[in-house]
Design a protein around this motif. Structure first.
Motif, short mmCIF file in Angstrom:
data_model
loop_
_atom_site.label_atom_id
_atom_site.label_comp_id
_atom_site.label_asym_id
_atom_site.label_seq_id
_atom_site.Cartn_x
_atom_site.Cartn_y
_atom_site.Cartn_z
N HIS A 425 -15.54 4.31 -4.79
CA HIS A 425 -15.21 3.98 -3.74
C HIS A 425 -15.14 2.44 -3.42
O HIS A 425 -14.32 1.51 -3.05
N ALA A 426 -16.65 2.05 -3.41
CA ALA A 426 -16.74 0.65 -3.17
C ALA A 426 -16.43 -0.30 -4.23
O ALA A 426 -15.96 -1.68 -3.91
N ARG A 427 -16.18 0.11 -5.33
CA ARG A 427 -15.84 -0.72 -6.65
C ARG A 427 -14.48 -0.68 -7.11
O ARG A 427 -14.27 -1.30 -7.97
N GLY A 428 -13.79 0.11 -6.30
CA GLY A 428 -12.38 0.26 -6.73
C GLY A 428 -11.89 1.09 -7.65
O GLY A 428 -10.87 0.87 -8.07
N GLU A 429 -12.84 1.78 -8.20
CA GLU A 429 -12.58 2.95 -9.38
C GLU A 429 -11.85 4.29 -8.59
O GLU A 429 -12.31 5.26 -8.83
N PHE A 430 -10.65 3.94 -7.90
CA PHE A 430 -10.27 4.99 -7.00
C PHE A 430 -9.78 6.25 -8.02
O PHE A 430 -9.93 7.48 -7.67
N LYS A 431 -9.20 6.23 -9.03
CA LYS A 431 -8.79 7.27 -10.04
C LYS A 431 -9.73 8.06 -10.34
O LYS A 431 -9.92 9.34 -10.44
N LEU A 432 -10.89 7.37 -10.82
CA LEU A 432 -12.18 8.27 -11.46
C LEU A 432 -12.72 8.90 -10.37
O LEU A 432 -13.39 10.16 -10.27
N GLY A 433 -12.99 8.33 -8.91
CA GLY A 433 -13.47 8.81 -7.85
C GLY A 433 -12.49 10.03 -7.38
O GLY A 433 -13.34 11.02 -7.14
N ILE A 436 -13.35 13.04 -9.76
CA ILE A 436 -14.71 13.67 -9.70
C ILE A 436 -14.67 14.44 -8.23
O ILE A 436 -15.30 15.51 -8.29
N SER A 437 -14.14 13.77 -7.25
CA SER A 437 -14.05 14.47 -5.88
C SER A 437 -13.37 15.85 -6.21
O SER A 437 -13.87 17.01 -5.58
N ILE A 441 -14.99 19.69 -5.40
CA ILE A 441 -14.24 20.50 -4.55
C ILE A 441 -14.09 21.95 -4.87
O ILE A 441 -14.47 23.02 -4.27
N ARG A 442 -13.84 22.06 -6.28
CA ARG A 442 -13.78 23.31 -7.16
C ARG A 442 -14.84 23.99 -7.14
O ARG A 442 -15.18 25.15 -7.02
N SER A 443 -16.06 22.96 -7.36
CA SER A 443 -17.37 23.62 -7.43
C SER A 443 -18.18 24.10 -6.29
O SER A 443 -18.87 24.91 -5.94
N GLU A 444 -17.84 23.44 -5.34
CA GLU A 444 -18.41 23.50 -3.85
C GLU A 444 -17.17 23.67 -2.77
O GLU A 444 -17.05 22.69 -1.84
N ASN A 450 -17.53 16.59 0.24
CA ASN A 450 -16.66 16.54 -0.67
C ASN A 450 -15.11 16.11 -0.28
O ASN A 450 -14.60 15.29 -0.79
N TYR A 451 -14.75 16.78 0.83
CA TYR A 451 -13.45 16.79 1.24
C TYR A 451 -13.46 15.10 1.93
O TYR A 451 -12.29 14.60 1.72
#
Length: 617
Positions: A425-433, A436-437, A441-444, A450-451
């Motif tokens: 989020h801080a470094r602009g890697e939004f696709k990766l973020g 993973i998010s 959400i699927r695991s928790e 997470n949401y």
């Protein structure tokens, strides 16, 4: 059953037979037997290993003292000291030892065994089993029995069990014993929802001493109800009850949680006035309080004054320096600890790795992490891997952090993944973020953070429709985002503000001050970071939303109520947002105030428009 005693015909017969046997044995109880008894008691008193205990057990059997109540009780006590109560109870309560000898067992012996199990990790239930066994042996509990039984209940943390024992001690008339009441307060505080029962026992106690107050204050502090702990301590002072070091340690813990530096300073002066000796535990609590309430230099001063230091002393000050972004000093102190041959434990390594993380010391962090197993035979735990991921993520090395996680020998927990998402989020890697998010959400599916992380990423990408859907999912599941709040200590009172708070009786003046702050810092060059407002609204409304953040309200309140130049100290429950970080730098310069903010991760010292974190936050 915990209640009364049911004595059947068999037990009555055994008791009668035991009395007869005892009467026949009395004439033969010679001085030689008394000498043998004394010898065994002396041996047990000096016994310091399990091997010696087993040898003494053999001597007891050879001398025929396996039916001697005094020897058996001392055997149980010594076994307890050697953490060998399981061995002792297998002998004391073996069928061959208790057959036809019920009179060997009295409350003193049972209390010794119950106490030992209550103090042994993983054996609390055994303490309760022997409490029930007392009744089957026809032995009634006394006022010394219940503190041990209640401590076992506290260790188990079962409220229903605690209430049953409470009912039993009332039935036997021990509910007015001060020691029993004090232990009962402690027990209820250890049983989740039992703190209200503890308060009821406390309020109804006819005879209170410092232990009674400590039990209740300590219970509140351990449960995170720090405001109540501090409030009760102040009530204790009004009633003129002299605090001991145990009480002070509990209140210092509450001060640490609240960030109540002024109260912490008062407690230190109280110790001096009352001439209360500063134990190592008390010194460690003071160091921890000063470090986590914003005065790490005072913590260092106390640390240097200590004539004897434990690993906790070193760790407290290392962690304190880490939280204040003084990483080089923290690692230097860690190295000094090693030089003085104080062996670091896993907590000390968490402290030094955290120091590296908050100060961007990537190479140092790798060095200390690798030295854990290599130099100190400490296998890294999930917390240490988490520190390394946090270190790499804060340094902007998102890809390296991900590679590190993929090579970990243990499965990463959700906290580690959230560290990487925050870095994305801080470094602009939004696709990766985003990817993973979604996995989180699927695991928790019931973890609201997470949401929130996914929602924030969509807001950054201006995908308002997707963001709204995530928020709707949260609403359907009954989840709420944790509201930001900020606490401030002023004139010995704690004040808490939430975003948009208008509950304070000075609200009108506070919001007028906030408007003034906004005008002044803009004139000085401040530009609102409206990208931090995760709402699909126009820029003017976004600026207004930023002005209402809890830390800005708390700063305005402090500017209104403290003399010019006075430092401002805040405690925030969440991480400081980018805009508030920027605004606070300008406020510190415009109003010539040092502003110290403790957020969820670290301390930020704002002075003359600069923050100590150097943006490693």
């Amino acid at each position: 059953m915990f209640g009364g005693i049911v004595m059947n015909h068999s037990i009555r017969t055994k008791l009668s037979r035991a009395i007869t046997n005892l009467a026949l044995q009395l004439p033969s109880y010679t001085s030689e037997r008394r000498l043998a008894e004394q010898t065994c008691l002396t041996l047990l008193h000096s016994c310091n290993t399990l091997t010696n205990l087993i040898q003494i057990h053999t001597i007891i059997l050879k001398l025929g003292l396996h039916n001697n109540p005094l020897v058996l009780t001392k055997f149980a006590s010594t076994s307890s000291d050697l953490n060998a109560i399981h061995y002792a109870s297998s002998f004391l309560f073996s069928p061959s030892n208790n057959n036809n000898n019920l009179l060997l067992y009295d409350a003193f012996l049972f209390n010794t065994v119950i106490r030992a199990y209550a103090q042994t990790a993983g054996s609390k239930f055994k303490a309760l089993e022997f409490y029930k066994t007392m009744f089957s042996y026809g032995v009634l509990p006394n006022k010394f029995t219940y503190p041990f039984v209640l401590k076992a209940c506290a260790g188990i943390g079962d409220l229903n069990l605690g209430e049953m024992v409470h009912g039993s001690l009332v039935k036997f008339g021990f509910d007015d014993d001060r020691h029993v009441q004090n232990t009962m307060i402690h027990m209820y505080c250890c049983c989740g929802e039992g703190v209200e029962f503890a308060r009821k026992v406390f309020d109804e106690s006819p005879k209170m001493d410092s232990v009674t107050w400590s039990a209740m204050i300590g219970g509140y502090a351990r449960l995170g109800r720090s405001m109540e702990a501090v409030g009760l301590f102040r009530e204790m002072q009004v009633k003129g009850v002299v605090s001991d070091d145990v009480t002070i340690v509990c209140v210092l813990s509450a001060c640490t949680d609240l960030g109540a530096l002024e109260l912490g300073k008062w407690l230190e002066s109280y110790l001096e006035r009352k001439k209360i000796p500063k134990s190592v535990e008390l010194c460690n609590a003071l160091i921890d309080m000063f470090a986590k309430c914003g005065d790490v230099d005072k913590a260092l001063e106390l640390f240097r004054q200590m004539s004897f230091r434990t690993i906790v002393s070193w760790t407290s000050v290392i962690v304190g320096l880490a939280m204040h972004g003084r990483g080089l000093e923290a690692v230097s102190l860690f190295d000094m600890m090693i030089e003085q041959r104080v062996a670091p434990d896993d907590v000390a390594f968490i402290g030094v790795l955290s120091a590296c993380s908050h100060s961007g010391l990537v190479n140092k962090g790798h060095y200390y992490f690798n030295s854990m197993e290599k130099n100190f035979s400490i296998v890294p735990k999930i917390e240490h891997y988490g520190c390394m991921v946090d270190l790499l993520s804060r340094a902007g090395l998102v890809k390296e952090a991900l590679e590190f996680v993929q090579k970990m020998p243990i499965n990463p927990n959700q906290i580690i993944w959230r560290s990487i998402i925050t870095a994305c989020h801080a470094r602009g890697e939004f696709k990766l973020g985003e990817s993973i998010s979604k996995k989180l959400i699927r695991s928790e599916p019931m973890q609201e953070s997470n949401y929130v992380l996914l929602s924030n990423i969509y807001a950054k990408l201006l995908r308002w429709e997707k963001k709204t859907k995530v928020r709707e999912m949260m609403d359907l599941k009954g989840m709420k985002k944790i509201p930001g709040s900020t606490m401030i200590e002023l004139n010995n009172e704690m004040y808490e503000f939430v975003a948009g708070d208008k509950s304070h009786n000075q609200s009108k003046q506070i919001y007028e001050m906030m408007d003034e702050m906004g005008r002044e810092i803009k004139r000085a060059g401040y530009v609102p970071t409206t990208s931090q407002v995760l709402l699909d609204i126009d820029e003017e409304d976004k600026e207004d939303a930023l002005y209402r953040h809890s830390e800005k309200i708390a700063i305005a309140f402090s500017l209104l109520n403290t003399p010019p130049g006075t430092p401002i100290r805040l405690v925030k429950n969440l991480r400081v947002c980018e805009d508030c970080h920027s605004a606070t730098k300008f406020i510190s310069k415009v109003y010539n105030r040092e502003i110290v903010v403790r957020d969820r991760n670290r301390f930020h010292h704002f002075k003359n428009g600069v923050c100590s974190c150097k943006d490693f936050w």
